[in-house]
Every structure is written in C-alpha cells, then in structure tokens.
Enzyme design. Structure first.
Site, PDB file in Angstrom:
ATOM      1  N   TRP A 268      19.303  56.390  40.978  1.00  0.00           N
ATOM      2  CA  TRP A 268      18.170  56.985  41.689  1.00  0.00           C
ATOM      3  C   TRP A 268      17.903  58.436  41.299  1.00  0.00           C
ATOM      4  CZ3 TRP A 268      20.775  60.936  43.835  1.00  0.00           C
ATOM      5  CH2 TRP A 268      22.120  60.729  44.161  1.00  0.00           C
TER       6      TRP A 268
ATOM      7  N   GLY B 232      24.840  54.235  35.950  1.00  0.00           N
ATOM      8  CA  GLY B 232      25.229  54.374  37.348  1.00  0.00           C
ATOM      9  C   GLY B 232      26.669  54.839  37.429  1.00  0.00           C
TER      10      GLY B 232
ATOM     11  N   GLU C 275      26.377  53.752  30.865  1.00  0.00           N
ATOM     12  CA  GLU C 275      26.235  55.221  30.956  1.00  0.00           C
ATOM     13  C   GLU C 275      26.678  55.584  32.366  1.00  0.00           C
ATOM     14  OE1 GLU C 275      25.153  57.073  28.427  1.00  0.00           O
ATOM     15  OE2 GLU C 275      24.371  55.527  27.099  1.00  0.00           O
TER      16      GLU C 275
ATOM     17  N   CYS D 286      24.406  63.268  36.201  1.00  0.00           N
ATOM     18  CA  CYS D 286      25.687  62.890  35.600  1.00  0.00           C
ATOM     19  C   CYS D 286      26.226  64.039  34.757  1.00  0.00           C
ATOM     20  CB  CYS D 286      25.510  61.638  34.753  1.00  0.00           C
ATOM     21  SG  CYS D 286      24.191  61.794  33.542  1.00  0.00           S
TER      22      CYS D 286
END
Ligand code: NAD
Length: 504
Positions: free
Chosen positions: A142, A216, A238, A272
């Site tokens: 998200w 995620g 990823e 991330c």
C-alpha cells in the site's frame, strides 16, 4: 467486461482524515480465475503486436497518465494519507518506466545471435529467443500503490505478457482508476486487469499465474514462495528492509543531515528503502545529531488540501502506526532517548510524529526489525569498521547509504551487503530504471528494473540449425569403430584448444 462475483466489500478510508471514501467489491477465487483466463485468451494477439505495436499502446497510457496526473494524485492522497508533494511522484516514475522499456525492450529480449564458443558449435547457427510468460500476476503493498504494481506491469506488458494485478486491500483505488481508463478511455487491449481482495484473492492469483511478482513484507513473501512452489511457478520477491546510513568523519554534515531527514521521513517512513539506522563515526557524531534534530524538528505534518503545504503525511494503516508506537515505547523503556517526536500526532487522522532516537542497543526491535514509520535511530561508532559491521549486522540487505569524503565513502560502499548503496546521496537508485533494484538476504529474490527487470518475465529457448545440410552427422547412427575414432580425435583436438596434437 465480465463482472466479478461479489463476496464482500472493502471499505477504503482516508488515513489523514479518518473518512470512509469508497468501497470496492472483493473478487472471489472463481472471479480471479476468470479474470486470468480472460486476459490469457487475449495475450497471444498482444504478443503478436511486436515491440513497436506494444510500445504504441503503452505510449498512449503514458500520455493519459501525464494528462491526468493531478486527478491520480488526488486519489492516491486520499487513500494513502500522503502529502501532495509525495502523491505526485508516482506518475512521472511510470512515464519514465514506459519510456525506458519502450526503447530498450527489443535490445534486452529481442532474438539474439549467440557467438559459437568452439569450432564444434560454429557448425551451427545459434539463436536465443525470449518468450513471455503468458500471464504475469503482481501482488503489491500500500505504500506506493502504482509504482509497485503498474510500475512492474510495464516491463511485463512490453515483454508481451498479459498482467493481472492485485493491489493492497488498503489502497485499491488509484490502480483501478488507471486500469478502467486503459479499458474505457484509451481502449487498450484487454491484457491488463485488476483483482481486489486480501490473502484469498492473492492466493488464487498465485495459483493461476505463470509468473508471480510480489512486493510486500518478508513474512508474506515466504508464504507466496511456498504457495508458488506447489505449481513450480517462478517468483520474484521485493521485500522489506532496515536500511543503514553510515556517516564518516569529514562528510558534508549539512548534506548528510538533510539526506537523513528526508530519507527517514519521506512517505512517513513507509518505504522499504527508508533510512532506519544511522551509524556515525565518533568525530562527526555530535554535530550530525544536532543538525538532524533541528531539521526533523522543523518538519510540518498534517493533511494536505489542494496545494502543497505539509512535509510529512499520515500513516496509511492503523496497525502499522500501533507497531511503530510499540517499537518506540519499548525502546524508551529499555533506555533509548527521544530527541524529537516519539509519540502519536494529533488526529482525527493517523499520524506519528517524525522521530529521532539515540541510545539504542541491539536487542531493541526498533533497531533489529523493520519499523516502516517516521523513525530513525542514531548510533555513535568508533570507526569505519564498526560502522560497516553494524550496518551489515541485519537479516535485511535492501539498500544503504554512505556519507563521507568521496574516495573513502566509495570504498566503504563496496563493503556493504545490500542491493544498492547511494554514496553521498539518498534513494536515488530507485529513480534510475536502468539500474536493477533488489534485495540481498531476507530483502528478496530477483530484481526490478534494468535488463533483468524485463527478462524475468520471459522463458528462453535456444534455436539451433546446421550451417551445412549433410546427409548425416558424425555423432549420429551408426556407431562404428572408424567413426568413433574420428569423433575422439576431433573432440580431443577441439577440447584441448588445439594444444593437444590431432589424434593424441
Ligand atoms: P504485506 O506483506 O502485508 O502485503 C503485501 C500484499 O500481499 C498485499 O497485497 C496483501 O493483500 C497480500 N497478501 C496478504 N496475505 C497474502 C498471502 N497469504 N499470500 C499472498 N499475498 C498476500 O505488506 P504491506 O504491509 O502491504 O507492505 C509493507 C511491506 O512491503 C514492508 O515490509 C515493506 O518493506 C515492503 N515493501 C517492499 C518493497 C520493495 O521493493 N522491496 C517496496 C515497498 C514495500
């Protein structure tokens, strides 16, 4: 369009205001299977269009994205709680992906002549061909609802695959808006689709896709890989990160502190590749910390309206906000010191104040686990070796940064275990489509971007044909002593690179 079988609805909220803004039907397992089957039927014609034909369609998508970038930013802002300056970042990234793969796809995956490696292989014409997996499934998080879904779909489409995307159930709106435009406004071929839902829809997509791209958390990534193993479906993963930043003595500390503030708080730290751990050499520590504290203190936080006003937005998920709160509270109880922030921001939306922590120790989850919020920790280290050791002392290895005098920083960068290291820079690798981006260790398997970012969506086949059309070949039947002798002499000569005498 076939209509999805409605099982239930997802309610989408604006995290910056707390309002419910839309509801979206959830796709059942059967409707995911039907969507995959539908685009699968259309894929051969899409592949048949060739690079030029596919590029023309994707260029229409690019132009639509650029023409509608404000509208898309509005949707992203309301479903993620991002500030406007950050909600507008996604469409230029997508346009760049289209331009990059539109111009490079043929070079990367067009049929290639292979040079023979020996006189034996020189007797044949050697070709390498790439064919797309017919249906690529993409499951995304998200935090960047378009970059991490449509951004990965672009190379797959350029390769000739059909694509079904499952966005996060928290942020399904922006992606659906674009796919609806592809179908209804642009009139693009029906090879790009969205399915909605959580784990059940995602699992169905893994079961029916020929290649699975997942972005995620590492926890879910392991489930994806396990499920895909049942059908031997290849995956690229990823996953999360705990990015270190190393600051060496002699660094431009003003630039380093600005970079740390931006790299740690961008998108409310929900990246991330956010900076989460900062290691500073002794001689630079006091000044760096003072500068960073001042810069983070100055950031404004809130819900943007139609104009750019705030630096830091909301936290997209309440559960993520609670996780950040727990990590910081536990660290403080165990002896960490809050220099700035350290608590929830004022509502009605979901905010966590931009936070700087010092006096953190290994064993605190804020230092060991992914935080994914607007929190950075700063640790004083004795020297470069300690900084590198601590930076690498993590189960993650997504990306990193090193600030310092150029030569020393460049050298230190090569000792860091991560898929990307920015030297005297921050997060820039993500903006360069020609550079592969992927994680070491538990940060992932495979890469997006660059040559690999499109080749991964293809199967290769070797095409071989003889240059001379003789009636038979020495290796074929019948096996006779004289033929065997000839084959033996030839292979010995060829394998010995001519250094062994013919016949010995
Ligand atoms: P998540 O793992 O909770 O969810 C990701 C997606 O997986 C969602 O679409 C979700 O519906 C789906 N999902 C849920 N259960 C599933 C299952 N059993 N099987 C298959 N799919 C399932 O992650 P998130 O909270 O949405 O995103 C945050 C995480 O993503 C962080 O760890 C972050 O570091 C990571 N991330 C990585 C990158 C990268 O490029 N490496 C980029 C962005 C975010």
């Amino acid at each position: 369009m076939e209509s999805a079988t409605v099982q239930e609805e997802i309610e989408v909220q604006n995290p910056a205001t707390g309002e419910t803004i839309a509801s979206v039907p959830v796709d059942s397992t059967d409707s995911v299977a039907a969507t995959v089957a539908r685009v699968r039927a259309n894929q051969p014609a899409w592949e048949e269009l060739g690079f030029k034909g596919r590029r023309e369609w994707l260029n229409k998508l690019r132009d639509w994205l650029l023409d509608n970038s404000d509208r898309i930013a509005d949707t992203l802002k309301s479903e993620t709680g991002k500030v406007r300056a950050e909600a507008t970042l996604e469409t230029p990234y997508l346009a760049d992906q289209i331009n990059f793969y539109g111009s490079k796809a043929e070079k990367f995956i067009g049929e290639q002549k292979i040079r023979p490696n020996s006189p034996l292989s020189a007797s044949r014409k050697l070709r390498l061909r790439y064919s797309p997996y017919p249906v690529v499934g993409l499951i995304s998080p998200w935090n960047f609802p378009l970059v991490l879904s449509l951004g990965d779909a672009i190379p797959a489409l350029m390769a000739g695959a059909a694509v079904v995307m499952k966005p996060s159930e928290v942020t399904p709106l922006g992606l659906s808006e674009i796919v609806t435009a592809w179908q209804e406004e642009i009139g693009g071929p029906d090879v790009l689709a969205v399915v909605n839902g959580g784990a059940e829809a995602a699992t169905a997509l893994i079961d029916h896709s020929d290649f699975m791209g997942f972005t995620g958390s590492d926890v879910t990534g392991k489930k994806v890989m396990a499920r895909a193993a049942e059908t031997l479906t290849p995956v690229s993963l990823e996953l999360g990160g705990k990015d270190p930043m190393v600051v060496l003595e002699g660094a431009n500390l003003e630039r380093a502190a600005n970079a740390a503030a931006w790299g740690g708080m961008l998108n409310s730290g929900q990246m991330c590749i956010s900076v989460e751990r900062i290691y500073v050499e002794d001689g630079a520590y006091e000044e760096f910390v003072r500068k960073l504290k001042d810069k983070v203190d100055e950031l404004s936080q809130g819900a943007d309206a139609d104009v750019v006003a705030c630096d830091v937005g909301a936290m997209t998920m309440e559960s993520q906000l609670a996780k950040v709160e727990t990590q910081v509270d536990e660290a403080v109880k165990a002896g960490a010191t809050v220099l700035v922030g350290g608590k929830r921001g004022e509502g009605p939306g979901q905010f966590y104040e931009p936070t700087v922590l010092i006096d953190v120790e290994p064993g605190m989850s804020v230092l060991d686990d992914e935080t994914f919020g607007p929190v950075v920790t700063v640790t004083r280290v004795a020297n470069e070796d300690e900084a590198i050791f601590r930076a690498n002392d993590s189960r993650y290895g997504l990306s990193a940064s090193v600030f310092g005098p150029r030569g020393r920083a460049e050298k230190a960068a090569r000792r860091i275990e991560a898929g990307a290291v920015n030297v005297n820079d921050m997060i820039f690798n993500m903006l360069v489509p020609s550079l592969p981006m992927g994680g070491w260790k538990e940060s992932g398997i495979g890469y997006r971007n660059g040559e690999y970012g499109i080749r991964k969506y293809c199967r290769s086949s070797a095409i071989v044909s003889p240059r001379l059309m003789t009636k038979s070949e020495p290796l074929w039947y019948p096996y006779t002593p004289s033929r065997q002798e000839l084959v033996g002499k030839l292979t010995s000569f060829i394998s010995g690179r001519g250094k062994r005498r013919f016949g010995k």
